[in-house]
Enzyme design. Structure first.
Site, PDB file in Angstrom:
ATOM      1  N   CYS A  37     -10.591  -4.824   0.721  1.00  0.00           N
ATOM      2  CA  CYS A  37     -11.559  -3.657   1.080  1.00  0.00           C
ATOM      3  C   CYS A  37     -12.526  -3.923  -0.440  1.00  0.00           C
ATOM      4  CB  CYS A  37     -10.977  -2.229   1.141  1.00  0.00           C
ATOM      5  SG  CYS A  37     -10.275  -1.776  -0.817  1.00  0.00           S
ATOM      6  N   ASN A  68       1.041  -1.147  -0.019  1.00  0.00           N
ATOM      7  CA  ASN A  68       0.216   0.024   0.113  1.00  0.00           C
ATOM      8  C   ASN A  68       0.969   1.232   0.031  1.00  0.00           C
ATOM      9  OD1 ASN A  68       0.633  -0.967   2.532  1.00  0.00           O
ATOM     10  ND2 ASN A  68      -1.122   0.314   3.469  1.00  0.00           N
ATOM     11  N   CYS A  97      -4.369   0.838  -2.301  1.00  0.00           N
ATOM     12  CA  CYS A  97      -4.090  -0.363  -1.658  1.00  0.00           C
ATOM     13  C   CYS A  97      -3.326  -1.206  -2.097  1.00  0.00           C
ATOM     14  CB  CYS A  97      -5.400  -1.176  -1.505  1.00  0.00           C
ATOM     15  SG  CYS A  97      -6.890  -0.374  -0.548  1.00  0.00           S
ATOM     16  N   CYS A 107     -10.975  -3.000  -3.555  1.00  0.00           N
ATOM     17  CA  CYS A 107     -10.244  -3.947  -4.354  1.00  0.00           C
ATOM     18  C   CYS A 107     -10.846  -5.370  -4.775  1.00  0.00           C
ATOM     19  CB  CYS A 107      -9.100  -4.414  -3.072  1.00  0.00           C
ATOM     20  SG  CYS A 107      -7.936  -3.172  -3.093  1.00  0.00           S
ATOM     21  N   GLU A 136       0.363   5.320   0.521  1.00  0.00           N
ATOM     22  CA  GLU A 136      -0.472   6.389   1.022  1.00  0.00           C
ATOM     23  C   GLU A 136      -0.163   7.630   0.732  1.00  0.00           C
ATOM     24  OE1 GLU A 136      -0.722   5.555   5.393  1.00  0.00           O
ATOM     25  OE2 GLU A 136      -1.947   4.144   5.286  1.00  0.00           O
ATOM     26  N   GLU A 187      -3.259  -4.477  -2.870  1.00  0.00           N
ATOM     27  CA  GLU A 187      -3.956  -5.433  -3.782  1.00  0.00           C
ATOM     28  C   GLU A 187      -4.040  -4.901  -5.248  1.00  0.00           C
ATOM     29  OE1 GLU A 187      -5.010  -4.740  -0.880  1.00  0.00           O
ATOM     30  OE2 GLU A 187      -6.251  -5.969   0.040  1.00  0.00           O
TER      31      GLU A 187
HETATM   32  N1  THU Z   1      -5.360  -1.285   2.719  1.00  0.00           N
HETATM   33  C1  THU Z   1      -4.646  -2.052   1.798  1.00  0.00           C
HETATM   34  O1  THU Z   1      -3.838  -1.942   1.425  1.00  0.00           O
HETATM   35  N2  THU Z   1      -5.588  -3.191   1.439  1.00  0.00           N
HETATM   36  C2  THU Z   1      -6.750  -3.369   1.837  1.00  0.00           C
HETATM   37  O2  THU Z   1      -7.743  -4.120   1.214  1.00  0.00           O
HETATM   38  C3  THU Z   1      -7.454  -2.519   2.897  1.00  0.00           C
HETATM   39  C4  THU Z   1      -6.475  -1.283   3.324  1.00  0.00           C
HETATM   40  C5  THU Z   1      -4.467  -0.228   3.276  1.00  0.00           C
HETATM   41  C6  THU Z   1      -5.082   1.158   2.674  1.00  0.00           C
HETATM   42  C7  THU Z   1      -4.225   2.143   3.716  1.00  0.00           C
HETATM   43  O3  THU Z   1      -3.018   2.501   3.197  1.00  0.00           O
HETATM   44  C8  THU Z   1      -4.093   1.287   4.995  1.00  0.00           C
HETATM   45  O4  THU Z   1      -4.262  -0.092   4.676  1.00  0.00           O
HETATM   46  C9  THU Z   1      -5.014   1.391   5.981  1.00  0.00           C
HETATM   47  O5  THU Z   1      -6.430   1.423   5.706  1.00  0.00           O
END
Ligand code: THU
Length: 164
Positions: free
Chosen positions: A113, A63, A74, A116, A65, A76
């Protein structure tokens, strides 16, 4: 009159990654490794996703940010978009997903999520073959879903976009 439509979600549960088949464990270890490249200064939640292509090649992503929060991405989707950019014709066999956090132990499987799941379902429909999902935390059990559809019941389908 109305009737009830039910969807059943079926997951295989393993005690730990050591109980997985060798190739699944290898993929999960790659996901764990790539979670170390996560750029997550805001959530301090580090996610790794590793994709096994039908060629057996592994693609991984973490991920990323952004200070403008919704601009982040994310793990994925980082991995799946990379796979489909550089291996256009490859079929995605399996995606392993894991996460760890700075402040606490992620001791149960994390599930992708909704956004994704939607993104992954696109490629599952495109390739007309299921994508297996392996999910775990930093420690603890592992869940395996045999397709994206399994965890995205009643999904939007491109059929809706077709003119009659
Ligand atoms: N995140 C993911 O990388 N994948 C997911 O399926 C859920 C959330 C990341 C997004 C953000 O950078 C952090 O986790 C907190 O939500």
């Amino acid at each position: 009159m109305s009737r009830i439509l039910k969807h059943t979600v079926e997951l295989s549960v393993y005690e730990s990654i050591d109980a997985l088949a060798d190739s699944d464990k290898e993929l999960m270890l790659r996901a764990k490794k790539v979670s170390k490249t996560a750029y997550a200064p805001y959530s301090q939640f580090y996610v790794g996703a590793a994709i096994r292509l039908s060629s057996n090649e592994i693609i991984a992503g973490s991920n990323q940010e952004n200070m403008a929060y919704p601009s982040g991405m994310c793990a994925e989707r980082v991995a799946i978009y990379y796979a489909n950019s550089f291996h256009v014709d490859a079929r995605i066999d399996t995606i392993a997903i894991t996460a760890r956090a700075k402040e606490f132990d992620v001791n149960h499987p994390i599930a992708p999520c909704g956004a994704c799941r939607q993104a992954m379902s696109e490629y599952e429909l495109k390739q007309k073959q299921p994508i297996r999902l392996i999910m775990t935390g930093e420690t603890g059990e592992v869940f395996i879903a045999e397709s994206v559809e399994m965890i995205l019941p009643f999904m939007f389908n491109e059929i809706e976009l077709k003119k009659k």
